[in-house]
Design an enzyme around this catalytic site. Structure first.
Site, PDB file in Angstrom:
ATOM      1  N   HIS A   8      10.257   2.493   1.983  1.00 25.27           N
ATOM      2  CA  HIS A   8       8.928   2.221   1.436  1.00 25.27           C
ATOM      3  C   HIS A   8       8.788   3.037   0.144  1.00 25.27           C
ATOM      4  O   HIS A   8       9.263   4.176   0.072  1.00 25.27           O
ATOM      5  CB  HIS A   8       7.860   2.633   2.458  1.00 25.27           C
ATOM      6  CG  HIS A   8       6.485   2.615   1.886  1.00 25.27           C
ATOM      7  ND1 HIS A   8       6.000   1.517   1.230  1.00 25.27           N
ATOM      8  CD2 HIS A   8       5.511   3.568   1.830  1.00 25.27           C
ATOM      9  CE1 HIS A   8       4.772   1.790   0.803  1.00 25.27           C
ATOM     10  NE2 HIS A   8       4.459   3.022   1.157  1.00 25.27           N
ATOM     11  N   CYS A  26       1.250   0.913   5.293  1.00 26.00           N
ATOM     12  CA  CYS A  26       2.511   0.757   4.542  1.00 26.00           C
ATOM     13  C   CYS A  26       3.716   0.502   5.449  1.00 26.00           C
ATOM     14  O   CYS A  26       4.760   0.041   4.989  1.00 26.00           O
ATOM     15  CB  CYS A  26       2.755   1.990   3.683  1.00 26.00           C
ATOM     16  SG  CYS A  26       1.433   2.272   2.500  1.00 26.00           S
ATOM     17  N   ASN A  43       3.424   1.203  -5.437  1.00 27.23           N
ATOM     18  CA  ASN A  43       3.309   1.108  -3.975  1.00 27.23           C
ATOM     19  C   ASN A  43       2.466  -0.115  -3.615  1.00 27.23           C
ATOM     20  O   ASN A  43       1.250  -0.106  -3.793  1.00 27.23           O
ATOM     21  CB  ASN A  43       2.660   2.396  -3.449  1.00 27.23           C
ATOM     22  CG  ASN A  43       2.520   2.414  -1.935  1.00 27.23           C
ATOM     23  OD1 ASN A  43       2.758   1.400  -1.276  1.00 27.23           O
ATOM     24  ND2 ASN A  43       2.131   3.545  -1.384  1.00 27.23           N
TER      25      ASN A  43
END
Ligand SMILES: CC(C)(COP(=O)(O)OP(=O)(O)OC[C@H]1O[C@@H](n2cnc3c(N)ncnc32)[C@H](O)[C@@H]1OP(=O)(O)O)[C@@H](O)C(=O)NCCC(=O)NCCS
Length: 332
Positions: free
Chosen positions: A259, A114, A289
């Site tokens: 994020h 990520c 996500n």
């Protein structure tokens, strides 16, 4: 004068298929209310079966290039962050290079889960500062819907598909454009096994009936709850580093692009970093996500809807499997 790295364009793309929380009820016992209160997610976008990571990336590039109008033949470097490339070989970036006709570019992938986009920015920055290349397309693209187990209650609800990009150059004719001032990247390999895709790599080669039967090709989130705590700590540290390195205090920051893993992570990071929650730009409710793609997708949306304005101090921050984490400071 030291070279500046100008951000001359941003782009993003999310697939058209909207998957709401109700969808998961056919696989697991869950509810819209549970998912929303525990994560902040209402829906996510999932790619069509015939779309690969480089297709999403090419769409993001095309959106950016509608205004920028750079000749793909002039692109010197393509760095693509992804953990879901079209194929392990060639890399996602190689597929993208061919797809957008960037024949003269050197292209490769960066893998940092990520945090991938921040790592890709950092890699491109080094090449631009040392003069090897004069410009770089930095892109993140992920099709997480291909690597999730729909019966894994803890993690199947969390993921979406998306792509985002920026175009960087050291060309001084872009003076006055946003400047990428600093990037900061960190890893902890020793404690990185809680977000894991166990199959498909050399650990289980060749992919076998057995490994597929055991669902080793899917992403696993082990001790999901623990990962929330570690994420909050690492996000906050990375923001502090960016502030310290640029002699900034929390009050100087106009927009944070975090994020987007879980709204509770972002709320706690806001508290710890003493930057009000209103300054954190959120896309988690509609896109969930999308691993490395959340940051550039949110950045592009924040630029286009006017949240980010000329002169703003903007922080990007991410945390992910590996463990990996990092931040970037942009003077917009
Ligand atoms: C997965 C996550 C949403 C779970 O939230 P949580 O507050 O940690 O929830 P818990 O694990 O304490 O589980 C609470 C209860 O909900 C249940 N539950 C778990 N998944 C569920 C789901 N999809 N629907 C309904 N209930 C669920 C659990 O079984 C547990 O029930 P129990 O109390 O009877 O045992 C959260 O931990 C998370 O987002 N973690 C991932 C963080 C992340 O993305 N890390 C990577 C960063 S890049």
């Amino acid at each position: 004068m030291e070279k500046e790295i100008y951000i001359v364009g941003t782009g993003s793309y999310v697939p058209k298929n909207v998957i709401n929380n109700e969808f998961f009820k056919q696989f697991i016992e869950t509810s819209d209310e549970w998912i929303y209160t525990r994560t902040g997610i209402r829906e996510r976008r999932w790619a069509d079966r015939d779309e690969a990571a480089s297709d999403l990336a090419a769409q993001a590039f095309n959106k950016m290039n509608k205004e920028l109008k750079i000749d793909p033949l002039d692109i010197e470097l393509i760095v693509m962050a992804t953990i879901t490339p079209d194929t392990q070989c060639p890399s996602g970036a190689n597929w993208l290079e061919a797809k957008i006709g960037a024949k003269n570019a050197v292209s490769f992938d960066v893998t940092a889960a990520c945090s991938g986009f921040i790592f890709a920015l950092d890699v491109a920055k080094q090449y631009l500062l040392n003069g090897t290349f004069k410009n770089a397309l930095v892109v993140a693209s992920e099709i997480m819907s291909r690597v999730i187990d729909l019966y894994d209650r803890d993690s199947c609800i969390l993921w979406g598909d998306a792509a985002g990009c920026v175009f960087l150059t050291t060309d001084e004719k872009y003076q006055g454009y946003p400047v990428l001032k600093s990037t900061h990247i960190f890893t902890d390999g020793e404690n990185g096994q809680n977000l894991l895709m166990p199959g498909g790599g050399s650990k289980t080669t060749p992919i076998s009936h057995e490994s597929v039967d055991k669902k080793l090709h899917y992403l696993k989130l082990i001790q999901a709850n623990d990962s929330l705590r570690v994420a909050v700590r690492r996000f906050s540290e990375s923001i502090k580093v960016a502030l310290k390195n640029n002699n900034l205090s929390p009050e100087d920051i106009n927009v944070v692009i975090p994020h987007q893993a879980n709204i509770r992570i972002i709320q706690n990071v806001a508290k710890l970093s003493k930057i009000p929650m209103e300054k954190f730009y959120l896309t988690i409710e509609k896109y969930a996500n999308s691993s490395s793609s959340t940051v550039p997708t949110a950045l592009d949306e924040a630029v286009r809807d006017g949240t980010i304005k000329k002169g703003d101090n903007v922080i990007l921050t991410a945390f992910g499997g590996g463990l990996t984490w990092g931040s970037a400071y942009i003077k917009w």
